[in-house]
Scaffold this motif. Sequence first.
Motif, PDB file in Angstrom:
ATOM      1  N   PHE B 263       0.843  -1.205   0.000  1.00 47.00           N
ATOM      2  CA  PHE B 263       0.000   0.000   0.000  1.00 47.00           C
ATOM      3  C   PHE B 263       0.880   1.257   0.000  1.00 47.00           C
ATOM      4  CE2 PHE B 263      -2.136   3.438   2.234  1.00 47.00           C
ATOM      5  CZ  PHE B 263      -3.375   3.477   1.624  1.00 47.00           C
ATOM      6  N   GLY B 264       1.904   1.266   0.829  1.00 53.97           N
ATOM      7  CA  GLY B 264       2.760   2.454   0.942  1.00 53.97           C
ATOM      8  C   GLY B 264       3.727   2.587  -0.213  1.00 53.97           C
ATOM      9  N   GLY B 265       4.122   1.450  -0.776  1.00 58.08           N
ATOM     10  CA  GLY B 265       5.097   1.459  -1.871  1.00 58.08           C
ATOM     11  C   GLY B 265       6.369   0.757  -1.452  1.00 58.08           C
ATOM     12  N   ILE B 266       6.648  -0.370  -2.117  1.00 61.15           N
ATOM     13  CA  ILE B 266       7.847  -1.126  -1.701  1.00 61.15           C
ATOM     14  C   ILE B 266       9.104  -0.486  -2.286  1.00 61.15           C
ATOM     15  CG2 ILE B 266       6.706  -3.325  -1.220  1.00 61.15           C
ATOM     16  CD1 ILE B 266       7.617  -4.279  -3.993  1.00 61.15           C
ATOM     17  N   VAL B 267      10.244  -0.950  -1.799  1.00 65.25           N
ATOM     18  CA  VAL B 267      11.575  -0.449  -2.155  1.00 65.25           C
ATOM     19  C   VAL B 267      11.690   1.044  -1.826  1.00 65.25           C
ATOM     20  CG1 VAL B 267      13.423  -0.699  -3.837  1.00 65.25           C
ATOM     21  CG2 VAL B 267      11.359  -2.025  -4.141  1.00 65.25           C
ATOM     22  N   THR B 268      11.161   1.415  -0.697  1.00 61.79           N
ATOM     23  CA  THR B 268      11.247   2.828  -0.301  1.00 61.79           C
ATOM     24  C   THR B 268      11.604   3.003   1.181  1.00 61.79           C
ATOM     25  OG1 THR B 268       8.886   2.822   0.206  1.00 61.79           O
ATOM     26  CG2 THR B 268       9.512   3.626  -1.972  1.00 61.79           C
ATOM     27  N   ILE B 269      11.285   2.049   2.026  1.00 64.56           N
ATOM     28  CA  ILE B 269      11.344   2.122   3.501  1.00 64.56           C
ATOM     29  C   ILE B 269      10.302   3.116   4.040  1.00 64.56           C
ATOM     30  CG2 ILE B 269      12.746   2.681   5.577  1.00 64.56           C
ATOM     31  CD1 ILE B 269      13.564   0.002   4.355  1.00 64.56           C
ATOM     32  N   TYR B 270      10.312   4.351   3.505  1.00 62.53           N
ATOM     33  CA  TYR B 270       9.344   5.318   4.038  1.00 62.53           C
ATOM     34  C   TYR B 270       7.910   4.945   3.658  1.00 62.53           C
ATOM     35  CZ  TYR B 270       9.573   7.277  -0.694  1.00 62.53           C
ATOM     36  OH  TYR B 270       9.527   7.435  -2.059  1.00 62.53           O
ATOM     37  N   GLY B 271       7.753   4.248   2.525  1.00 57.66           N
ATOM     38  CA  GLY B 271       6.414   3.860   2.059  1.00 57.66           C
ATOM     39  C   GLY B 271       5.679   2.990   3.077  1.00 57.66           C
ATOM     40  N   PRO B 272       6.279   1.820   3.441  1.00 58.33           N
ATOM     41  CA  PRO B 272       5.613   0.983   4.453  1.00 58.33           C
ATOM     42  C   PRO B 272       5.382   1.710   5.781  1.00 58.33           C
ATOM     43  CG  PRO B 272       7.348  -0.244   3.362  1.00 58.33           C
ATOM     44  CD  PRO B 272       7.458   1.154   2.875  1.00 58.33           C
ATOM     45  N   VAL B 273       6.351   2.557   6.183  1.00 54.11           N
ATOM     46  CA  VAL B 273       6.190   3.293   7.453  1.00 54.11           C
ATOM     47  C   VAL B 273       4.970   4.214   7.359  1.00 54.11           C
ATOM     48  CG1 VAL B 273       7.252   4.977   9.014  1.00 54.11           C
ATOM     49  CG2 VAL B 273       8.651   3.172   8.009  1.00 54.11           C
ATOM     50  N   GLY B 274       4.913   4.973   6.257  1.00 56.13           N
ATOM     51  CA  GLY B 274       3.783   5.885   6.056  1.00 56.13           C
ATOM     52  C   GLY B 274       2.463   5.121   5.978  1.00 56.13           C
ATOM     53  N   ALA B 275       2.512   3.967   5.305  1.00 57.42           N
ATOM     54  CA  ALA B 275       1.283   3.171   5.153  1.00 57.42           C
ATOM     55  C   ALA B 275       0.750   2.723   6.508  1.00 57.42           C
ATOM     56  CB  ALA B 275       1.568   1.951   4.283  1.00 57.42           C
ATOM     57  N   VAL B 276       1.640   2.286   7.387  1.00 60.12           N
ATOM     58  CA  VAL B 276       1.195   1.850   8.719  1.00 60.12           C
ATOM     59  C   VAL B 276       0.586   3.041   9.460  1.00 60.12           C
ATOM     60  CG1 VAL B 276       1.897   0.832  10.913  1.00 60.12           C
ATOM     61  CG2 VAL B 276       2.924   0.022   8.817  1.00 60.12           C
ATOM     62  N   PHE B 277       1.217   4.209   9.297  1.00 58.39           N
ATOM     63  CA  PHE B 277       0.694   5.399   9.993  1.00 58.39           C
ATOM     64  C   PHE B 277      -0.646   5.871   9.421  1.00 58.39           C
ATOM     65  CE2 PHE B 277       4.605   5.546  12.249  1.00 58.39           C
ATOM     66  CZ  PHE B 277       4.279   6.196  13.422  1.00 58.39           C
ATOM     67  N   ILE B 278      -0.987   5.407   8.224  1.00 54.31           N
ATOM     68  CA  ILE B 278      -2.316   5.731   7.687  1.00 54.31           C
ATOM     69  C   ILE B 278      -3.298   4.609   8.011  1.00 54.31           C
ATOM     70  CG2 ILE B 278      -3.643   6.004   5.536  1.00 54.31           C
ATOM     71  CD1 ILE B 278      -1.223   7.469   4.389  1.00 54.31           C
ATOM     72  N   LEU B 279      -2.912   3.378   7.670  1.00 51.70           N
ATOM     73  CA  LEU B 279      -3.876   2.271   7.738  1.00 51.70           C
ATOM     74  C   LEU B 279      -4.206   1.822   9.153  1.00 51.70           C
ATOM     75  CD1 LEU B 279      -2.712   0.080   4.718  1.00 51.70           C
ATOM     76  CD2 LEU B 279      -4.624   1.671   4.819  1.00 51.70           C
ATOM     77  N   PHE B 280      -3.218   1.784  10.025  1.00 50.75           N
ATOM     78  CA  PHE B 280      -3.499   1.294  11.388  1.00 50.75           C
ATOM     79  C   PHE B 280      -4.477   2.222  12.132  1.00 50.75           C
ATOM     80  CE2 PHE B 280      -2.806   0.188  15.793  1.00 50.75           C
ATOM     81  CZ  PHE B 280      -2.744  -1.190  15.742  1.00 50.75           C
ATOM     82  N   PRO B 281      -4.210   3.543  12.177  1.00 45.42           N
ATOM     83  CA  PRO B 281      -5.208   4.416  12.833  1.00 45.42           C
ATOM     84  C   PRO B 281      -6.540   4.449  12.084  1.00 45.42           C
ATOM     85  CG  PRO B 281      -3.089   5.517  12.650  1.00 45.42           C
ATOM     86  CD  PRO B 281      -3.012   4.302  11.808  1.00 45.42           C
ATOM     87  N   LEU B 282      -6.477   4.274  10.735  1.00 46.10           N
ATOM     88  CA  LEU B 282      -7.719   4.292   9.948  1.00 46.10           C
ATOM     89  C   LEU B 282      -8.645   3.147  10.370  1.00 46.10           C
ATOM     90  CD1 LEU B 282      -8.922   5.857   7.435  1.00 46.10           C
ATOM     91  CD2 LEU B 282      -8.165   3.910   6.096  1.00 46.10           C
ATOM     92  N   LEU B 283      -8.051   1.986  10.586  1.00 49.73           N
ATOM     93  CA  LEU B 283      -8.843   0.823  11.007  1.00 49.73           C
ATOM     94  C   LEU B 283      -9.497   1.092  12.371  1.00 49.73           C
ATOM     95  CD1 LEU B 283      -9.457  -1.958   9.816  1.00 49.73           C
ATOM     96  CD2 LEU B 283      -7.616  -2.890  11.159  1.00 49.73           C
TER      97      LEU B 283
END
Lengths: 438, 346
Positions: B263-283
């Motif tokens: 979801f955040g974008g692989i091969v970035t490191i920041y992508g997965p981090v950002g994705a967790v910060f969006i998806l986890f609180p969203l849930l």
Amino acid sequence: MKKTTVSWTVLLGVCFVMAMSFPAWGAKTIKIGVIGPMNFVQGKGHWNGAVMAMEKINARGGIQVGNKKMKIKLVKADSNEFLNVMDATNAMELILTRDKVDFIVGGFRSEAVLAMQDIAMDYKKIFIGCGAAHPKLCLRVAGDYKRYKYFFRGTPFNSRYLVKTCFIQMATVGAILKKVLNIPKVKVAIVAEKAMWVDPMIKAAQGFIPKMGMEVVGTWRPSAVATDVTAELSAVQRTGAHMIFTTFSSSVGIPFARQAGELEVPAVQVGINVEAQKDGFWKATQGMGNYVMTLNTYCRDVEANVLTKPFVETYIKRFGEVPTYTADTYAAIVYNLAPAIEQAGTLDADKLIPIMETREYLSPGGTVGYLKDAEGRHLHDLKWGPGYLTSLGVQWQDGKLKGVWPNRWKASKDAPAITYKGIVPYKIPPWVIKKYKK
Amino acid sequence: MGILGFYLRKLFNIVKREMLVLPSRIVVGLFFLVLLLLPVVTQDPYVLRILVLTSIFAILAASWDLLSGFTGQMNFGHALFFGVGAYTAALLNLHAHIPPWGSIPLGGLGAVLAGLIIGIPCLRLRGTYLALTTLAFPIILMGIVFAFSNITGGELGVSGLSRLSGSRLSDYYITVVVMLGLCTIMWKITDSNTGIIFHAIREDEVAVRAAGINTTRYKLLAFCLSGFFAGISGGLYAHFMRIAGPSTLEVSMSFTVVIWAIFGGIVTIYGPVGAVFILFPLLEFFRFWPEYRMLMFAVIVLLTLLYMPDGLFPWLRDKVETECPRCKIRNVATRKTCRVCTAPLD
């Protein structure tokens, strides 16, 4: 002119908001958090039971707390604990910090309840567990009373007693088979779904069945979601088993009962079959699940005491089905929390605990009392046995689920025999009689 | 005073010339600041709890990206590292009475060992075969957990662990600082020579081997590094939740990590981090409609991936920044010429 109109509008708005919030000034409600897997039958039971409790208490004006009556307000929290333990802890924290509930009832999966228990204890709120059976939940109370004293078990009694009840029911049916069919030594086949929770039960059954004078002829482990179990049933039939000790919590309980009925396997089924506890079982097995017996908490027309029938009938009328054991959130609120609050005259958990842990009271499932351990420390675990909670043995008899246990059950030689009102005699399937009757 | 002034000037210059020149860097800087200053605005225990767990899972998601995104070693059993970290930390804390600051790094080392154990047999496998093999490992470990229930606690897990710290606020700062630190380290690793070799292994392993590089060693290194970071997150989780149970090893945990990362974008490191910060609180936010919570979550993830197949953050980054065709340096999308080589940007 325009300025005056705006001022009047603002003033009216303020008056309206104040008028709307006026009732909240004086009448504070008691907030009870109901936490459970709300998308599953267990969570629905939690919620339905609590709703019934709220309706009953609020209809009589609420709970008398000191010199004022306080109504109950329920806060629903979906723990989603079957899929995600973390979700359960988040939900618990949410109702404690945002909704500021005064008490919590519910919980189901032991791992999740342990984690939720810690959060409720952090906030020093009374949490009545209505689903998880693991003894550790209450051993924590004895081990660290100061911290865990806010936890009480509401239902069911702990898993050791659950297994014990199953074995007693097995022994009862074994004795009937011996007597009616003149079988000298009853042979038992253990059939349990492939699930982790069953493993210790199988071990216990393998060790305990020979001690009851019966013989274990084998153990079979079909998948929990199997749709065809003819291979297992044929193997059981070949062993000459007279009894099948079932341990099913999943859908396999339906094909197993249906195919055993179709094949007329000459062995009676005793144990746990969660599907057989449901009203839809008869239809799901197309009537082939006749004579299946299972452990259960409630049954139509069976009364453990005077409170059982009104509860079961109202529940059926309100929700269209027989209550499951998680619906004992009703008993936890109506017969445990409410009287304790009225007696203490406060919502202060520390003042309620001494009352709750020493009270013995009648609930629809039986008399509730709390245990102490060998060292005399409070466990807040439910008492089991004659005079207390025992659960039921129920059997499908020609399309109706009937209570068949306890029927003149004696916990020991000198103990009085117990029979609940509405209990009927156990029926041996005709094809089993035909096969073994000499 | 003179030294302090020198470093302040240096910091100011870095911020001005390196950070403020690109929107993505400004966002990262703001992300650091917001996280570190959030307790000034609110100390709501529920909000802090969600952010603590979000930080823990951000480390886990980034560690998956390090192994599967950068090195291309598709791991569908990342929960193994998380579970090993959680159980190791829990058992050491409970039986050896090692405090969290010791048990959590040791949990990370336990996961490194797990990385070696699964890395060695997996070295011969690629693609789907590797993914399916890695999927099996947490399931095997779960079997072990239930087989040795007297040690692991069986279905209940290991409970009664020491708290991460004495208060929710300090829990928050510990996890956030550890998350920011570890994610920065991971990002630096991917930006180093080792990271370039990881990239190269993913793109063409044979070519890398032909260049005289021992790819086996680097793949094992990726397994161990990823295992270490995931193990740390497992240890943090165990001490925060005060329980390490079989749920840490569930298949759903492994797949959730993959969903976050993609979801955040692989091969970035920041992508997965950002994705967790969006998806986890969203849930958590979707709790207002519990019946459709998971459905709404799934729809958002699906729609995002449908329109942004490379992930949310690379898509956003490409909207606000462009890459210089000559020197490959990134520039603000509004610029006409490259900020370094002045080549025209089309």
